[in-house]
Design a protein around this motif. Sequence first.
Motif, short mmCIF file in Angstrom:
data_model
loop_
_atom_site.label_atom_id
_atom_site.label_comp_id
_atom_site.label_asym_id
_atom_site.label_seq_id
_atom_site.Cartn_x
_atom_site.Cartn_y
_atom_site.Cartn_z
N ARG A 196 8.65 3.91 0.05
CA ARG A 196 9.32 3.05 -0.95
C ARG A 196 8.63 1.70 -1.05
NH1 ARG A 196 13.95 5.33 1.39
NH2 ARG A 196 14.21 3.49 2.76
N ALA A 197 8.15 1.16 0.08
CA ALA A 197 7.46 -0.13 0.06
C ALA A 197 6.17 -0.03 -0.74
CB ALA A 197 7.17 -0.59 1.49
N GLY A 245 2.11 11.15 8.05
CA GLY A 245 3.49 11.14 8.52
C GLY A 245 4.24 9.90 8.11
N ALA A 246 4.08 9.46 6.88
CA ALA A 246 4.73 8.24 6.40
C ALA A 246 6.24 8.39 6.37
CB ALA A 246 4.22 7.89 5.01
N ALA A 247 6.95 7.35 6.78
CA ALA A 247 8.42 7.34 6.74
C ALA A 247 8.88 7.02 5.32
CB ALA A 247 8.95 6.28 7.72
N PRO A 263 7.92 -4.97 7.38
CA PRO A 263 7.50 -4.04 8.44
C PRO A 263 6.99 -2.72 7.89
CG PRO A 263 9.91 -4.25 8.35
CD PRO A 263 9.36 -5.32 7.48
N ASP A 264 7.43 -2.32 6.67
CA ASP A 264 6.99 -1.03 6.13
C ASP A 264 5.59 -1.07 5.53
OD1 ASP A 264 9.28 0.42 6.85
OD2 ASP A 264 10.37 -0.35 5.11
N THR A 265 5.04 -2.27 5.32
CA THR A 265 3.65 -2.39 4.86
C THR A 265 2.73 -2.96 5.94
OG1 THR A 265 4.20 -4.55 3.91
CG2 THR A 265 4.25 -2.63 2.41
#
Length: 412
Positions: A48-49, A41-43, A14-16
Motif C-alpha cells: 500500500r505504501a 515477500g512484501a507485506a 516504516p513500510d518504505t
Amino acid sequence: MTDTDRLRRLLGGPDTAWLVRRVRRRLERGRPLTGTVTLAGAAPGQRRAAELLLGRRAGTGTSLSVSLTEVDRVLRASGACAGGLAGAVEVLDGPVRDLAREQAEAAAAWNAAFAPLDEAVAARPEMAEWRGRLDSSGLVRRLASGPGEAAGMLRHLAAVARALPAGGIPLGRFAAETCGNAHALDDGRPLATLALSCARAIAGLPFRADGGAGSRREAWAAVGVHLDELSSTVLCVGLPGDAGTATGRMLAAMRGEPVSLTLRQLRRHTAPMRAGLVRVCENPIVLTAASDALGPACPPLVCGNGRPSAAVWRLLELLAGGGAEFAYHGDFDWGGVAIAAAVRDRVGWRPWRYDATAYREAASGTPLAGRPSPTPWDPALAPAMAERGVRVEEEQVLPDLITDLAGVTRAG
C-alpha cells in the motif's frame, strides 16, 4: 526545495524503509538510481505504501517491484523533494557515505604506513614471502586500530628489519637502539609480535604470529638477539681450556665431557681461545656419541644445536680470534643448508663430510621438503639434494663422524 512533511508521508514511513535502505546502498557504492528494486515477500502495508508513493496499483504476487526512475520523477514532480530520490534519502536518513572514496583514502593511508617497511625489505629477497604474508594474514591490521596507529608501529618494525641480524645483543638494548624504548619488544606488545615474525623470516624459520617462550628465544637467538645471558647457551666438548681464566679452567677440568657454556660466561671471557682445528656439528647427539666413544681424547667439537644462538656465535668468534679453523657438518636438508651457510658467512669453514659426495653415499628414505638453498662451499650439493629428494640427518651418518674424530685422536 523540499516539502519535508509530504516527503515523510510518501517515503519516510516504516513500510518504505526497505526502499530507502536499498537506495542508500546504491548511492554509497556509486551505482546509478535506475532500473528496478524488488522486495520478496512484501507485506500488505509495504504494498500500500508503494501504491501511495507511485499513485497506481503495485501489481500482485508475493514480491513487490518498484522503479527507481519512476520514484525519482514522482518526488520531483510532486514538490516533495527537488533533489529527487538521491536528495530524499539524505533528508530522511542523513548524508550518504562515498564508500569508493573512503576505500581509496584508506588504501592510500595503509600504503603510506607500510612504505618505510617496504623500503627496508626491498633489497632483501629472503623477506619477500614474510612481507606478503603480513598482507595476506592481516596481522598488522588486527594489531593496529587503523593506518594511523600502524604507521608508527611499522616505522619501528622497519628499523628492526634493517638492524637484523644483530651481532649478539640483549633484547632490551636492541629495542632501545631500534625503537627508542627498551621495552618496545617486550612479549605481548603488538610491535613485539611483528618483530618476532620478522626475526623468523630472516632466520628462515616458519612464519607464525607468536609462540611459546622457547620458540621466541630460539627465533631471536637465530638473528643475534638474546633475551638474557643465561638462557643462551652452547654445547661443546674437547676444547682444551686454559689455566688463566674461569671458563678456561672449567673446560680443562671437564675435558672429554660435554659442557654447556652460557652467554654470560663467554661475554666475560675476553681472551681468544686457542684450539687448532675445531669441528662444528648441528645436533647434540654428535657430542654425546663423541664423548662416550672417545672421552678425554675427543678433539674439539662445538654444537650449533640448530640455529646458532648468541652463545654459539660468541664461542665461535672467540675460537676464530685464537686462530682456530673450522670443519662443518650438518643435516642434509634445506634448513641445515641454510644454517651451514650462515655459519660459513660468519666464521668460514671447510666441509666435514658435508658435500655432494658424502650426501650421495648416505642412506636415507626420508623425503626432502622445504625451499632449496644454495651451497656455495660445494655448488654440486644443492642440485644433488634436489635431484635425489631425500634428507639425511646427522644421526644417520654418526658412525662415520665418530670414526673421523677417532682418526684425529690416533693421528695426534
